[in-house]
Design a protein around this motif. Structure first.
Motif, PDB file in Angstrom:
ATOM      1  N   ARG A  17       0.811  -1.218   0.000  1.00  0.00           N
ATOM      2  CA  ARG A  17       0.000   0.000   0.000  1.00  0.00           C
ATOM      3  C   ARG A  17       0.846   1.269   0.000  1.00  0.00           C
ATOM      4  O   ARG A  17       0.313   2.373  -0.181  1.00  0.00           O
ATOM      5  N   LEU A  18       2.153   1.151   0.210  1.00  0.00           N
ATOM      6  CA  LEU A  18       3.026   2.322   0.258  1.00  0.00           C
ATOM      7  C   LEU A  18       3.668   2.575  -1.104  1.00  0.00           C
ATOM      8  O   LEU A  18       3.976   1.644  -1.840  1.00  0.00           O
ATOM      9  N   GLN A  19       3.889   3.854  -1.404  1.00  0.00           N
ATOM     10  CA  GLN A  19       4.613   4.257  -2.589  1.00  0.00           C
ATOM     11  C   GLN A  19       6.000   4.777  -2.192  1.00  0.00           C
ATOM     12  O   GLN A  19       6.191   5.225  -1.053  1.00  0.00           O
ATOM     13  N   PRO A  20       6.976   4.721  -3.092  1.00  0.00           N
ATOM     14  CA  PRO A  20       8.316   5.206  -2.746  1.00  0.00           C
ATOM     15  C   PRO A  20       8.330   6.619  -2.193  1.00  0.00           C
ATOM     16  O   PRO A  20       9.088   6.923  -1.267  1.00  0.00           O
ATOM     17  N   THR A  21       7.478   7.490  -2.744  1.00  0.00           N
ATOM     18  CA  THR A  21       7.456   8.867  -2.255  1.00  0.00           C
ATOM     19  C   THR A  21       6.954   8.962  -0.828  1.00  0.00           C
ATOM     20  O   THR A  21       7.262   9.925  -0.116  1.00  0.00           O
ATOM     21  N   ASP A  22       6.204   7.960  -0.373  1.00  0.00           N
ATOM     22  CA  ASP A  22       5.699   7.971   1.001  1.00  0.00           C
ATOM     23  C   ASP A  22       6.821   7.845   2.016  1.00  0.00           C
ATOM     24  O   ASP A  22       6.688   8.300   3.155  1.00  0.00           O
ATOM     25  N   VAL A  23       7.922   7.215   1.618  1.00  0.00           N
ATOM     26  CA  VAL A  23       9.037   6.981   2.539  1.00  0.00           C
ATOM     27  C   VAL A  23      10.301   7.715   2.117  1.00  0.00           C
ATOM     28  O   VAL A  23      11.389   7.426   2.603  1.00  0.00           O
ATOM     29  N   GLY A  24      10.153   8.658   1.180  1.00  0.00           N
ATOM     30  CA  GLY A  24      11.290   9.489   0.795  1.00  0.00           C
ATOM     31  C   GLY A  24      12.214   8.888  -0.228  1.00  0.00           C
ATOM     32  O   GLY A  24      13.335   9.396  -0.425  1.00  0.00           O
ATOM     33  N   LEU A  25      11.790   7.826  -0.926  1.00  0.00           N
ATOM     34  CA  LEU A  25      12.633   7.230  -1.957  1.00  0.00           C
ATOM     35  C   LEU A  25      12.427   7.962  -3.274  1.00  0.00           C
ATOM     36  O   LEU A  25      11.302   8.317  -3.625  1.00  0.00           O
ATOM     37  N   PRO A  26      13.497   8.179  -4.056  1.00  0.00           N
ATOM     38  CA  PRO A  26      13.422   9.022  -5.258  1.00  0.00           C
ATOM     39  C   PRO A  26      12.928   8.273  -6.487  1.00  0.00           C
ATOM     40  O   PRO A  26      13.622   8.171  -7.486  1.00  0.00           O
ATOM     41  N   PHE A  27      11.720   7.711  -6.415  1.00  0.00           N
ATOM     42  CA  PHE A  27      11.160   7.022  -7.561  1.00  0.00           C
ATOM     43  C   PHE A  27       9.734   7.481  -7.774  1.00  0.00           C
ATOM     44  O   PHE A  27       8.950   7.535  -6.831  1.00  0.00           O
ATOM     45  N   GLY A  28       9.406   7.831  -9.006  1.00  0.00           N
ATOM     46  CA  GLY A  28       8.045   8.226  -9.328  1.00  0.00           C
ATOM     47  C   GLY A  28       7.213   7.030  -9.736  1.00  0.00           C
ATOM     48  O   GLY A  28       7.730   5.940  -9.977  1.00  0.00           O
ATOM     49  N   PRO A  29       5.908   7.207  -9.828  1.00  0.00           N
ATOM     50  CA  PRO A  29       5.014   6.092 -10.145  1.00  0.00           C
ATOM     51  C   PRO A  29       5.265   5.504 -11.523  1.00  0.00           C
ATOM     52  O   PRO A  29       4.909   4.361 -11.775  1.00  0.00           O
ATOM     53  N   LEU A 110       5.622  14.182   9.866  1.00  0.00           N
ATOM     54  CA  LEU A 110       6.348  15.359  10.334  1.00  0.00           C
ATOM     55  C   LEU A 110       7.837  15.230  10.022  1.00  0.00           C
ATOM     56  O   LEU A 110       8.469  16.174   9.539  1.00  0.00           O
ATOM     57  N   LEU A 111       8.394  14.064  10.266  1.00  0.00           N
ATOM     58  CA  LEU A 111       9.806  13.828   9.953  1.00  0.00           C
ATOM     59  C   LEU A 111      10.063  13.953   8.453  1.00  0.00           C
ATOM     60  O   LEU A 111      11.062  14.542   8.032  1.00  0.00           O
ATOM     61  N   ASP A 112       9.169  13.408   7.658  1.00  0.00           N
ATOM     62  CA  ASP A 112       9.357  13.426   6.208  1.00  0.00           C
ATOM     63  C   ASP A 112       9.272  14.834   5.635  1.00  0.00           C
ATOM     64  O   ASP A 112      10.040  15.205   4.742  1.00  0.00           O
ATOM     65  N   ARG A 113       8.344  15.629   6.157  1.00  0.00           N
ATOM     66  CA  ARG A 113       8.080  16.939   5.550  1.00  0.00           C
ATOM     67  C   ARG A 113       9.025  18.028   6.050  1.00  0.00           C
ATOM     68  O   ARG A 113       9.134  19.083   5.425  1.00  0.00           O
ATOM     69  N   LEU A 114       9.686  17.790   7.170  1.00  0.00           N
ATOM     70  CA  LEU A 114      10.646  18.774   7.685  1.00  0.00           C
ATOM     71  C   LEU A 114      12.067  18.331   7.387  1.00  0.00           C
ATOM     72  O   LEU A 114      12.948  18.360   8.248  1.00  0.00           O
TER      73      LEU A 114
END
Length: 282
Positions: A17-29, A110-114
């Motif tokens: 259910r997670l996408q790479p962008t959800d965890v800060g990985l540099p891959f687009g859909p 919060l960690l991801d966005r800051l």
């Protein structure tokens, strides 16, 4: 056919259910065919081997509580999902008995966005449980690969290992840490690690034993601290300790005034990360 939830199936579902962008990985859909995160990506983020994660997802391995915590952070599990994972892995949920170390999705966001701000999350006993990359670049502290005690600020402080951070009122800082630990010991009397930590500090640190015996009461407040960075020199930052509603964790944030020298140094660190900036010789 059993309808009981299966940890292996849930791990596969949560990964999907997670996408790479959800965890800060540099891959687009559009750059991958895999739905959700790859097994190798989850393994890397959680600090386990891909082979071990595969065995977990096939029901051929039994995860420790430490591994469940790491996977819960990586997979952005909610509190209810984390407690379910603990039960299915054969571990008691931590709530009410031991100091919680689970970080909910809102704190993760919060960690991801800051990303441009040094920020870390500690449990109630001041054990570092998560941080962003800029925190590691600034302070040199990284929870990965450390046991719970060596990642604990109280232990390190009274063992004269405070790292790069200088506190303007060190005695007040130490007293507040002892007061926090006393409160935590009262709130979570069944946590053996906290009890062992207090016992070891009372034996090894006369300062801690004195403050513990005095029943000192102290509180944290916003203050300016100096970080001695080996590459960019002194950085003066404002330190704020925040709390998240419904979660017994402490969120520590370092900031600098816009346009200041400290802000420029933080910007530089956000670019180079934890890499050394010492020029090669020869």
């Amino acid at each position: 056919m059993s309808e009981a939830p299966d940890l292996a199936a849930l791990l596969r579902s949560w990964r999907g259910r997670l996408q790479p962008t959800d965890v800060g990985l540099p891959f687009g859909p559009g750059t991958r065919r895999t739905a959700g995160l790859r097994r190798e990506e989850v393994a890397w983020l959680a600090g386990v081997s891909p082979d071990y994660l595969q065995r977990l997802e096939q029901g051929r391995a039994h995860p420790s509580l430490v591994i469940v915590r790491a996977l819960a952070r990586t997979l952005r599990l909610s509190d209810a999902e984390y407690e379910l994972a603990c039960r299915l892995a054969g571990h008691a949920a931590e709530s009410g008995t031991t100091v919680p170390q689970h970080i909910g999705p809102s704190v993760r966001r919060l960690l991801d966005r800051l990303a441009g701000t040094p920020i870390a999350v500690f449990d109630a006993a001041w054990t570092l449980i998560e941080h962003n990359e800029l925190w590691a670049a600034l302070t040199g502290d990284d929870w990965r690969g450390h046991d719970r005690r060596s990642a604990n600020i109280v232990w390190r402080t009274f063992r004269d290992d405070e790292g790069r951070v200088r506190h303007p009122r060190i005695e007040e800082h130490r007293a507040s840490l002892v007061a926090d630990l006393r409160t935590v010991a009262t709130r979570y009397p069944a946590d053996r690690e906290v009890g062992d930590l207090i016992g070891a500090l009372r034996k090894s640190s006369p300062d801690f034993a004195r403050l513990w015996a005095d029943s000192t009461v102290a509180h944290h407040r916003s203050e300016r601290k100096t970080v001695d960075h080996p590459d960019v020199g002194e950085i003066e930052v404002d330190c704020d300790v925040l709390t998240a509603h419904g979660a017994d964790v402490r969120i520590v944030v370092y900031t600098a005034a816009p346009g200041s020298e400290a802000a420029e140094k933080l910007r530089l660190l956000s670019v180079v990360g934890t890499e050394t900036m010492t020029p090669p010789t020869g």
